[in-house]
Design an enzyme around this catalytic site. Structure first.
Site, PDB file in Angstrom:
ATOM      1  N   GLU A 106      32.805  41.580  34.677  1.00 38.96           N
ATOM      2  CA  GLU A 106      33.747  41.064  33.672  1.00 38.96           C
ATOM      3  C   GLU A 106      34.896  40.299  34.331  1.00 38.96           C
ATOM      4  O   GLU A 106      35.232  39.181  33.941  1.00 38.96           O
ATOM      5  CB  GLU A 106      34.291  42.256  32.889  1.00 38.96           C
ATOM      6  CG  GLU A 106      35.279  41.928  31.839  1.00 38.96           C
ATOM      7  CD  GLU A 106      34.609  41.781  30.492  1.00 38.96           C
ATOM      8  OE1 GLU A 106      35.065  40.917  29.747  1.00 38.96           O
ATOM      9  OE2 GLU A 106      33.639  42.498  30.213  1.00 38.96           O
ATOM     10  N   ASP A 143      35.664  36.202  34.095  1.00 41.80           N
ATOM     11  CA  ASP A 143      36.917  35.682  33.533  1.00 41.80           C
ATOM     12  C   ASP A 143      37.591  34.712  34.490  1.00 41.80           C
ATOM     13  O   ASP A 143      37.969  33.609  34.111  1.00 41.80           O
ATOM     14  CB  ASP A 143      37.897  36.838  33.252  1.00 41.80           C
ATOM     15  CG  ASP A 143      37.548  37.602  31.996  1.00 41.80           C
ATOM     16  OD1 ASP A 143      36.561  37.232  31.343  1.00 41.80           O
ATOM     17  OD2 ASP A 143      38.253  38.572  31.673  1.00 41.80           O
ATOM     18  N   SER A 164      32.900  37.486  25.998  1.00 46.70           N
ATOM     19  CA  SER A 164      33.745  37.607  27.188  1.00 46.70           C
ATOM     20  C   SER A 164      33.647  36.343  28.031  1.00 46.70           C
ATOM     21  O   SER A 164      34.523  36.069  28.846  1.00 46.70           O
ATOM     22  CB  SER A 164      33.284  38.784  28.058  1.00 46.70           C
ATOM     23  OG  SER A 164      33.487  39.977  27.384  1.00 46.70           O
TER      24      SER A 164
END
Lengths: 169, 367
Positions: free
Chosen positions: B76, B80, B280
């Site tokens: 994650e 990002d 995400s």
């Protein structure tokens, strides 16, 4: 006493395992969201500064101006501080906007301060958290001055990306 | 032809040229991580080496707020950082790492408190965090909503992923289901980003709904004025809607916008990993584009975009590519058969107003 979050789920989310009741001498950190002032005014201001048709568009506030606008009243600060000190809680930090208070105290103190709360330890993989499996309450005198108390119920959560575990060659 | 989404593919699809990079020294963007998710600077560097050719970019994060733990990088966090720096190329990037220093702290709340305690923070924040509305107290959500108002009053843009469960599903009583909105995606004072995929997964074609794209109507927050017209039009003109008992027609509707959310390449622990998906992924991509627009505004002496939605809804889709095909998932029962809302021309609760067309969106938001 008054329940500030009667609708907050106290269910332990999937994947978390109960380990033990926390010893009364262990420290916990409680986050008090203090009642802010002039929230309606803040809302109107945001509507103005975010609307391209408004003359106020883009006229943003500095953090100091924001603090002056929404910072809690002297009455709120005094009532909450007295309540904490009466329970022997002195070790507190605030933020520049003055509307959050984070206090460190022993679990047994926190349980007396917040009737109903009982601190337990839960684990998920390498992660470990302390939460109360039962709802907390506060005294009726301080209830109008606090929005909620953090650090009791909500387990850490986040979006997970979806992926195949295969790595490229 | 391509084998998955990379910065080059995104920049081509969203019409970002090599010169569309950040230049203003006071511009900044950031992403927040929870649950001890860390990125490795070496992964970012390798990612940019492999995929970042053809445009100027930074290969290092400028500020890490909080502790970056050791050990393995998180998918994650890597996603990002790598993608916000691909669309928001050459812009100073911050990473907020919020594991919750103490066992009794709430990582998301810690990040919110941090914003109230820092006079200088990035102009754009992307966050891929969410909980089902029905598991949180109304008092908590209302107060967090005020925290978003506080951020908006300072000119900050906060973008949240809309979630990966479509409309979601919750069984209220036996055999009676309702859709399940997610918070903070459902807050009226954040911009929520949904997900799309390429019509042809191996070509840079037009986009269709990614069936996982979170969307729907809040059960807590009433519909804000800025979206009444767009949402009413959707509800009135869409022929086939789920039964009204499944959602709150008068609630805050989301997402507001969308971006590609399927089939990304990410470098993690020095290994390029394909097929990474979810909102995400779309959220930092859209966040980087907003940071680029802020850059142009700052260069012209204009204020940053701040809370985006009133301006975005006033554009009525100008500067965005409308996504009109596909539906997202929901309850698997006899009534809705796993289908939630569907994309339509103009705004819809699956992909919002659509995906960015950078030159047009820039033009519209500079006016």
């Amino acid at each position: 006493s008054v329940h500030l979050e009667p609708d907050q789920s106290v269910r332990v989310p999937d994947g978390w395992r109960h380990v033990e009741r926390v010893d009364g001498s262990e420290d916990v950190i409680l986050t008090f969201a203090l009642k802010q002032q002039r929230v309606d005014k803040l809302k109107n201001l945001v509507d103005q500064v975010s609307d391209p048709r408004s003359q106020q568009y883009g006229h943003y506030l500095s953090l100091a101006e924001l603090s002056d606008l929404v910072g809690p009243s002297e009455e709120t600060l005094g009532t909450v501080r007295n309540w904490l000190e009466k329970h022997g809680i002195w070790d507190c930090l605030t933020v520049l906007t003055g509307d959050f208070l984070q206090c460190r105290t022993q679990a047994r103190n926190a349980e007396k301060l917040l009737p109903g709360a009982q601190f337990h330890r839960y684990v998920k993989g390498d992660l470990s958290v302390v939460r109360s499996g039962t709802p907390y309450s506060v005294s009726p005198q301080v209830a109008p001055h606090i929005d909620f108390v953090g650090g009791l119920h909500r387990f850490p959560s986040h979006r997970k990306v979806l992926n195949s575990t295969a790595a490229a060659g | 032809f391509h084998l998955g989404v990379t910065p080059t593919v995104l920049r081509q699809r969203y019409n970002l040229s090599a010169s569309d990079i950040g230049r203003h020294p006071n511009n900044s963007q950031g992403c927040a991580q929870f649950l001890e998710q860390y990125f490795h600077p070496a992964d970012l560097s390798e990612f940019m080496y492999l995929f970042g050719r053809g445009f100027s970019h930074h290969s290092e994060v400028d500020h890490v707020v909080g502790e970056q733990g050791g050990g393995r990088a998180g998918l994650e966090a890597s996603l990002d950082v790598e993608y916000i720096m691909s669309t928001g190329a050459n812009i100073s990037t911050w990473v907020f790492s919020n594991p919750g220093r103490h066992e009794s702290q709430e990582p998301f709340l810690q990040w919110m408190i941090l914003l109230s305690n820092m006079s200088s923070v990035p102009w754009v924040h992307t966050i891929s965090y969410g909980d089902d509305e029905d598991t949180l107290s109304v008092a908590f959500m209302q107060r967090i909503n005020v925290e978003f108002l506080k951020a908006a009053s300072r000119g900050l843009t906060i973008l949240f992923a809309s979630g990966d469960d479509g409309a979601g599903c919750r069984e209220v009583v036996k055999a009676k289901n309702v859709f399940r909105p997610s918070f903070p995606a459902s807050s009226p004072y954040v911009t929520t980003v949904g997900g799309t995929s390429f019509k042809n997964p191996f070509q840079v074609t037009r986009e269709v709904t990614d069936y996982i794209s979170g969307g729907g109507f809040s059960n807590v927050f009433p519909m804000p004025q800025y979206q009444v017209s767009a949402v009413s039009k959707y509800l009135q003109s869409t022929e086939k809607l789920p039964p009204e008992s499944y959602y709150n027609r008068s609630g805050r509707a989301y997402p507001d916008v969308a971006a590609l959310s399927d089939n990304y390449w990410v470098v993690i622990n020095r290994v390029p990993v394909p097929w990474v998906s979810g909102t995400s992924a779309s959220t930092p991509v859209f966040g980087g584009i907003i940071a680029l627009i802020n850059d142009h505004r700052l260069q012209k002496g204009l204020p940053t975009l701040g809370f985006l939605n009133p301006a975005l809804y006033a554009l009525k889709g100008d500067g965005l590519s409308d996504v009109t095909e596909g539906c997202h998932l929901s309850c698997i029962d006899d009534i809705v058969l796993g289908q939630g809302f569907c994309a339509t021309p103009s705004w819809d609760p699956v992909t919002g107003w659509g995906t960015p067309n950078f030159p047009e969106l820039l033009k519209a938001l500079l006016r």
